[in-house]
Scaffold this motif. Structure first.
Motif, short mmCIF file in Angstrom:
data_model
loop_
_atom_site.label_atom_id
_atom_site.label_comp_id
_atom_site.label_asym_id
_atom_site.label_seq_id
_atom_site.Cartn_x
_atom_site.Cartn_y
_atom_site.Cartn_z
N ASP A 198 -13.40 -32.82 35.69
CA ASP A 198 -13.23 -34.26 35.45
C ASP A 198 -11.76 -34.65 35.37
O ASP A 198 -11.35 -35.69 35.89
CB ASP A 198 -13.94 -34.66 34.15
N GLU A 199 -10.97 -33.83 34.69
CA GLU A 199 -9.54 -34.13 34.56
C GLU A 199 -8.84 -34.07 35.91
O GLU A 199 -7.95 -34.88 36.21
CB GLU A 199 -8.89 -33.16 33.58
N LEU A 200 -9.27 -33.14 36.76
CA LEU A 200 -8.67 -33.02 38.09
C LEU A 200 -9.03 -34.23 38.94
O LEU A 200 -8.18 -34.79 39.65
CB LEU A 200 -9.17 -31.73 38.74
N VAL A 201 -10.28 -34.65 38.86
CA VAL A 201 -10.72 -35.84 39.60
C VAL A 201 -9.94 -37.07 39.14
O VAL A 201 -9.48 -37.88 39.94
CB VAL A 201 -12.24 -36.05 39.42
N ALA A 202 -9.80 -37.21 37.82
CA ALA A 202 -9.06 -38.35 37.28
C ALA A 202 -7.60 -38.32 37.72
O ALA A 202 -7.02 -39.37 38.04
CB ALA A 202 -9.14 -38.35 35.75
N ARG A 203 -7.00 -37.14 37.75
CA ARG A 203 -5.60 -37.01 38.13
C ARG A 203 -5.36 -37.53 39.54
O ARG A 203 -4.30 -38.11 39.83
CB ARG A 203 -5.18 -35.53 38.06
N TYR A 204 -6.34 -37.36 40.41
CA TYR A 204 -6.16 -37.78 41.80
C TYR A 204 -6.94 -39.05 42.13
O TYR A 204 -7.29 -39.29 43.29
CB TYR A 204 -6.54 -36.63 42.73
N GLY A 205 -7.20 -39.86 41.11
CA GLY A 205 -7.71 -41.21 41.34
C GLY A 205 -9.15 -41.30 41.77
O GLY A 205 -9.55 -42.29 42.38
N GLY A 206 -9.96 -40.27 41.44
CA GLY A 206 -11.37 -40.30 41.81
C GLY A 206 -12.24 -40.84 40.69
O GLY A 206 -11.76 -41.25 39.63
N ILE A 207 -13.53 -40.83 40.93
CA ILE A 207 -14.54 -41.23 39.95
C ILE A 207 -15.54 -40.10 39.82
O ILE A 207 -16.10 -39.63 40.83
CB ILE A 207 -15.25 -42.53 40.37
N VAL A 208 -15.77 -39.65 38.61
CA VAL A 208 -16.72 -38.58 38.37
C VAL A 208 -18.13 -39.10 38.56
O VAL A 208 -18.49 -40.17 38.06
CB VAL A 208 -16.54 -38.00 36.95
N GLY A 209 -18.94 -38.33 39.29
CA GLY A 209 -20.34 -38.68 39.48
C GLY A 209 -21.22 -37.93 38.49
O GLY A 209 -20.81 -37.64 37.36
N LYS A 210 -22.40 -37.56 38.93
CA LYS A 210 -23.36 -36.92 38.03
C LYS A 210 -22.95 -35.49 37.72
O LYS A 210 -22.39 -34.78 38.55
CB LYS A 210 -24.75 -36.92 38.66
#
Length: 369
Positions: A198-210
């Protein structure tokens, strides 16, 4: 009418600095200021006439406020505000429960009203501050999340077709690993891996899914990143860096005495591009999440299911969204990559899946591992 001046201007400056959802009215009951957060809550477009300088009774009849406040909320606001502005003996602090329409749904919020007076007791105006009716410990829990990601999720209140990159990941061989490790240790491992993802996704401007068990997903929208190339690049950056952050989680757990090694926790990854995914929020009494529907989401899931032994399979459709600059930043040479059909991998010893071959067997994939 410009920004309020004098003492009322000082109040506005303090509220603006605090990033509150708030309105300020002057002594005559005219709307003097609306905070940026309040405008975001109302979902108003830039340049919308909010009724600044108009009496609140007139303002509340405008479409922008009619869309936000229910008729009962508007009536309550009128009946509470006007007597307090007129009568200096009323309590300067007051709280209301109001129903708002946010993202097409009714939400009950608390409104803290503060009447303002000059030193001689004459009315100066009032501040109306809107806040969620949540216990402090629940608010504290929410604030642990990534604020920028929550804002990206808030932008998706209205489901719509949106181009995006999709990433699916899970732990290779998690079944045997869960049986070998003590349950508390396995729980710590899954929690650590999930948090790292989740932190990696947030770092690169993504949105966490399920999240399901040890599986995770994420979306990288072109709208958020400004272009298809930037969204694809962000997704591929996560795919590249995921093994390293998971290895750090495993190393930290091993330092506590747990019998777990990096090779025990390899991540299988599938990444794909969806040109017209239907993406939006799912909000229930127990969760708030963003989900995406479309053929490419199902295909990405199949790609991840075929990956084995820590393979990171990315589709040709995704890689070819990159431009020369984003590819160079990733250290990739798209012209030099070769691809295989997903169906070939299932026949060559990859994870056998009839659904994968049926739904996505013709997809061209490359292993970034």
């Amino acid at each position: 009418m410009g920004e309020p001046e004098g003492q009322l201007g000082e109040v506005v400056a303090a509220l603006a600095a605090g990033r509150t959802a708030a309105q300020v009215v002057d002594a005559e009951g005219r709307l003097a200021w609306v905070s940026e957060q309040m405008q975001l809550l109302a979902g108003v477009a830039e340049g919308t006439d909010l009724g600044i300088g108009r009496h609140l009774d007139e303002v509340l009849e405008r479409e922008v406020w009619n869309d936000l406040l229910t008729s009962e909320a508007a009536d309550t606001l009128r009946h509470e505000l006007h007597p307090r502005l007129a009568d200096p003996t009323t309590t300067p602090l007051w709280v209301l429960s109001l129903d708002l329409r946010v993202g097409g749904r009714h939400r009950t919020v608390g409104m803290l009203g503060v009447t303002l007076r000059h030193p001689d007791g004459s009315p100066l105006g009032a501040v109306l501050i809107y806040a969620p009716l949540l216990p402090a410990r629940v608010i504290a829990l929410v604030t642990e999340g990534d604020e920028a990601m929550f804002e990206r999720m808030a932008d998706l209140s209205a489901p719509a077709q949106r181009p995006a990159a999709v990433v699916f990941a899970d732990i290779d061989g998690s079944g045997p690993l869960s049986r070998r490790l003590p349950t508390p240790v396995y729980f710590e491992l899954i929690r650590g891996v999930t948090t790292a993802f989740d932190e990696l996704v947030a770092r690169y401007g993504g949105i966490v899914g399920k999240h399901a068990g040890d599986g995770a997903s994420a979306y990288f929208l072109s709208d958020s990143h400004g272009s298809d190339a930037a969204a694809a690049s962000a997704a591929l950056r996560v795919v590249q860096e995921l093994p390293g952050v998971v290895a750090d989680v495993v190393a930290g757990l091993a330092e506590t005495g747990a019998e777990v090694r990096a090779e025990d926790c390899r991540m299988n990854v599938g990444a794909h591009w969806g040109a017209g995914l239907f993406i939006g929020q799912i909000v229930t009494g127990g969760r708030l999440e963003v989900t995406a529907l479309g053929d490419e989401v199902n295909e990405c899931a199949r790609v991840e299911q075929v990956a084995t032994g820590g393979q990171r399979l990315v589709t040709k459709n995704l890689v070819e969204r990159l431009d020369d600059d984003t590819a160079a930043e990733l250290g990739l040479r798209p012209r030099g990559l070769t691809y295989r059909m997903l169906a070939e991998l299932t026949r060559d010893g990859g994870a056998s899946s009839g659904k994968a071959e049926r739904d996505a067997g013709s997809l061209a994939v490359h292993d970034l591992g």
